[in-house]
Design an enzyme around this catalytic site. Structure first.
Site, mmCIF file in Angstrom:
data_model
loop_
_atom_site.group_PDB
_atom_site.id
_atom_site.type_symbol
_atom_site.label_atom_id
_atom_site.label_comp_id
_atom_site.label_asym_id
_atom_site.label_seq_id
_atom_site.Cartn_x
_atom_site.Cartn_y
_atom_site.Cartn_z
ATOM 1 N N HIS A 53 0.848 -1.201 0.000
ATOM 2 C CA HIS A 53 0.000 0.000 0.000
ATOM 3 C C HIS A 53 0.875 1.240 0.000
ATOM 4 O O HIS A 53 1.350 1.698 1.037
ATOM 5 C CB HIS A 53 -0.923 0.011 1.206
ATOM 6 C CG HIS A 53 -1.922 1.125 1.180
ATOM 7 N ND1 HIS A 53 -3.188 0.997 1.694
ATOM 8 C CD2 HIS A 53 -1.856 2.393 0.698
ATOM 9 C CE1 HIS A 53 -3.853 2.139 1.528
ATOM 10 N NE2 HIS A 53 -3.037 3.000 0.922
ATOM 11 N N GLU A 124 -7.778 1.458 -3.060
ATOM 12 C CA GLU A 124 -8.452 2.022 -1.884
ATOM 13 C C GLU A 124 -9.900 2.367 -2.213
ATOM 14 O O GLU A 124 -10.803 2.082 -1.449
ATOM 15 C CB GLU A 124 -7.722 3.270 -1.404
ATOM 16 C CG GLU A 124 -6.469 2.998 -0.626
ATOM 17 C CD GLU A 124 -5.952 4.249 0.063
ATOM 18 O OE1 GLU A 124 -6.400 4.550 1.182
ATOM 19 O OE2 GLU A 124 -5.093 4.912 -0.526
ATOM 20 N N HIS A 190 -11.458 3.371 4.341
ATOM 21 C CA HIS A 190 -12.107 4.681 4.404
ATOM 22 C C HIS A 190 -13.590 4.499 4.739
ATOM 23 O O HIS A 190 -14.470 4.867 3.972
ATOM 24 C CB HIS A 190 -11.926 5.422 3.087
ATOM 25 C CG HIS A 190 -10.509 5.859 2.867
ATOM 26 N ND1 HIS A 190 -10.048 7.104 3.205
ATOM 27 C CD2 HIS A 190 -9.439 5.194 2.358
ATOM 28 C CE1 HIS A 190 -8.759 7.205 2.913
ATOM 29 N NE2 HIS A 190 -8.370 6.048 2.396
ATOM 30 N N HIS A 211 -4.930 0.546 6.203
ATOM 31 C CA HIS A 211 -4.318 1.400 7.234
ATOM 32 C C HIS A 211 -5.175 1.516 8.504
ATOM 33 O O HIS A 211 -5.879 2.493 8.724
ATOM 34 C CB HIS A 211 -3.901 2.770 6.713
ATOM 35 C CG HIS A 211 -4.841 3.484 5.797
ATOM 36 N ND1 HIS A 211 -6.160 3.717 6.092
ATOM 37 C CD2 HIS A 211 -4.621 4.060 4.586
ATOM 38 C CE1 HIS A 211 -6.715 4.400 5.118
ATOM 39 N NE2 HIS A 211 -5.808 4.608 4.181
ATOM 40 N N ASN A 214 -6.574 4.643 10.732
ATOM 41 C CA ASN A 214 -6.675 5.842 9.902
ATOM 42 C C ASN A 214 -7.843 5.720 8.936
ATOM 43 O O ASN A 214 -8.016 4.699 8.275
ATOM 44 C CB ASN A 214 -5.375 6.073 9.142
ATOM 45 C CG ASN A 214 -4.204 6.288 10.080
ATOM 46 O OD1 ASN A 214 -3.286 5.494 10.154
ATOM 47 N ND2 ASN A 214 -4.249 7.371 10.848
ATOM 48 N N GLY A 244 5.669 7.191 12.217
ATOM 49 C CA GLY A 244 5.835 8.083 13.353
ATOM 50 C C GLY A 244 4.872 9.246 13.351
ATOM 51 O O GLY A 244 4.905 10.082 14.270
ATOM 52 N N ILE A 245 4.002 9.314 12.365
ATOM 53 C CA ILE A 245 3.015 10.390 12.241
ATOM 54 C C ILE A 245 1.595 9.851 12.387
ATOM 55 O O ILE A 245 0.777 10.408 13.119
ATOM 56 C CB ILE A 245 3.156 11.111 10.873
ATOM 57 C CG1 ILE A 245 4.570 11.667 10.696
ATOM 58 C CG2 ILE A 245 2.104 12.200 10.723
ATOM 59 C CD1 ILE A 245 4.970 12.722 11.689
ATOM 60 N N HIS A 246 1.291 8.779 11.686
ATOM 61 C CA HIS A 246 -0.084 8.292 11.595
ATOM 62 C C HIS A 246 -0.601 7.622 12.874
ATOM 63 O O HIS A 246 -1.800 7.698 13.161
ATOM 64 C CB HIS A 246 -0.212 7.289 10.441
ATOM 65 C CG HIS A 246 -0.325 7.922 9.096
ATOM 66 N ND1 HIS A 246 0.753 8.446 8.428
ATOM 67 C CD2 HIS A 246 -1.403 8.125 8.287
ATOM 68 C CE1 HIS A 246 0.359 8.935 7.261
ATOM 69 N NE2 HIS A 246 -0.945 8.767 7.160
ATOM 70 N N ASP A 269 2.243 3.826 2.686
ATOM 71 C CA ASP A 269 1.271 4.805 2.186
ATOM 72 C C ASP A 269 1.977 6.027 1.602
ATOM 73 O O ASP A 269 1.465 7.145 1.658
ATOM 74 C CB ASP A 269 0.286 5.216 3.278
ATOM 75 C CG ASP A 269 -1.008 5.811 2.715
ATOM 76 O OD1 ASP A 269 -1.303 5.566 1.528
ATOM 77 O OD2 ASP A 269 -1.712 6.522 3.459
#
Length: 374
Positions: A53, A124, A190, A211, A214, A244-246, A269
């Site tokens: 992905h 997606e 989603h 994901h 998210n 480290g963000i999501h 991603d």
């Protein structure tokens, strides 16, 4: 060729001091006729990573609809130790998506020296929720259709491996899943589904989650949402973006404990801004801005994918989040290979598989060398 001196990641997901033998791009049980010897002392030898992905890198997106995008992206990924790729498509007009899938099938049918092998596609959209659209373009969201899925599969020449679904937006989703699940893996993507709806989708045959955390309902003690349904559905695999963000490191650690290491798949991603300087970039017709380790929509500020390749995600999950190296490697190699059905050729350093091998420095996990089966 013989690679000697390395600590080799084995089928048992442990490291062993052993030699690796390669002949004609295939891993062998014993010595080959080729007398080339590679000294890999001080290195881990691991299988090439598999990203199931991601959208793009180095200024290109697979949805650009041209062969140059596939060529540039595949070369970059191989250089980063990601030797097999299953790129994700955006929510776009159906005809545009068919063109992208067709171009990908053409790319995969030819040899490309020094490039990652294109082994699948992960769609997606377009059957997603406008409520949880994230950085997907809502203009092109559609209701699910078995007939359209068949057209996508045909366009991809069978390379389509995963297609997303927001069941709550699609009446008759159980019949739809039953109709397509033997042709392509159905993922929840989603989606604003509650726990019960997600469970019904998984019981009907959906078997993957895009994901996790998210662009979906999260888990709480009274409303466990999609995350809770994934946990309770033991046949379901789950993607994690560990840039480290999501996702907070604590949630990453908890997910590996909850789901079990064999169900978690590391993904990047990554978008076209990966490997590029800070600035504005287009994503499926939407404007995004990259700043440091983040990329967000210009309008609204939502996170819009990542700017991190899968090898960097692997390092992050080990060095910053506390996941054991052996567990993280499985989540970036054999787990995704099994998920999309290519584990007969990829995902481990077993005899008979393609010799896609990455040497990592034992001290900092930086890439020392990448070997690609030509």
């Amino acid at each position: 060729m013989k690679i000697t001196g390395a600590f080799v990641y084995g089928e048992d997901q442990k490291f062993h001091e052993k030699d690796i033998y390669v002949k004609d791009g295939i891993i062998q049980d014993g010595a080959s006729d080729d007398d080339e010897v590679i000294d890999a002392s001080g290195c881990y030898a691991i299988p090439g990573l598999i990203d199931i992905h991601f959208h793009g890198a180095v200024g290109h997106d697979v949805c650009d609809g041209n062969m140059e995008a596939f060529e540039k992206i595949a070369k970059y990924e191989a250089e980063r130790g990601v030797t097999a790729i299953c790129p994700a498509t955006l929510t776009l007009p159906s005809e545009d998506l068919k063109k992208v899938l067709s171009l990908g099938a053409e790319f995969a049918s030819k040899k490309h020296e020094g490039s990652a092998d294109l082994v699948g596609f992960n769609m997606e959209g377009p059957f997603i929720s406008p409520v949880k659209k994230g950085a997907q373009n809502p203009v092109y969201i559609k209701k699910c259709s078995p007939e359209l899925v068949e057209e996508f599969v045909d366009s991809s020449k069978g390379l389509l491996k995963i297609i997303g679904l927001a069941p709550e937006e699609n009446p008759g989703y159980e019949d739809y899943i039953s109709a397509v699940k033997d042709k392509v893996k159905v993922s929840l993507a989603h989606t604003n589904s509650d726990y019960d709806t997600a469970m019904k989708a998984f019981e009907a045959g959906a078997s993957h989650a895009v994901h996790l955390y998210n662009a979906m309902t999260g888990m709480s003690h009274r409303e466990p949402g999609v995350v809770g349904a994934v946990f309770d559905s033991k046949h379901v695999t789950a993607e994690l973006i560990c840039d480290g963000i999501h996702i907070h490191p604590s949630a990453v650690r908890a997910t590996f404990e909850m789901m079990g290491s064999d169900r978690v798949i590391l993904i990047s991603d990554s978008t076209r801004s990966t490997g590029m300087p800070d600035g504005e970039y287009e994503l499926g017709g939407l404007s995004t801005v990259k700043k440091g380790r983040e990329i967000r929509l210009v309008e609204g500020g939502a996170i819009a994918g990542s700017v991190t390749d899968l090898m960097d995600c692997l390092r992050t999950v080990v060095l910053e989040m506390g996941i054991p190296l052996e567990t993280a490697i499985a989540a970036a190699t054999i787990n995704p290979a099994r998920c999309i059905g290519v584990d007969d050729r990829y995902g481990s350093l077993e005899s008979g598989k393609r010799a896609n091998i990455v040497l990592l420095d034992k001290n900092n996990l930086e890439i020392k060398r990448v070997f690609m089966a030509e």
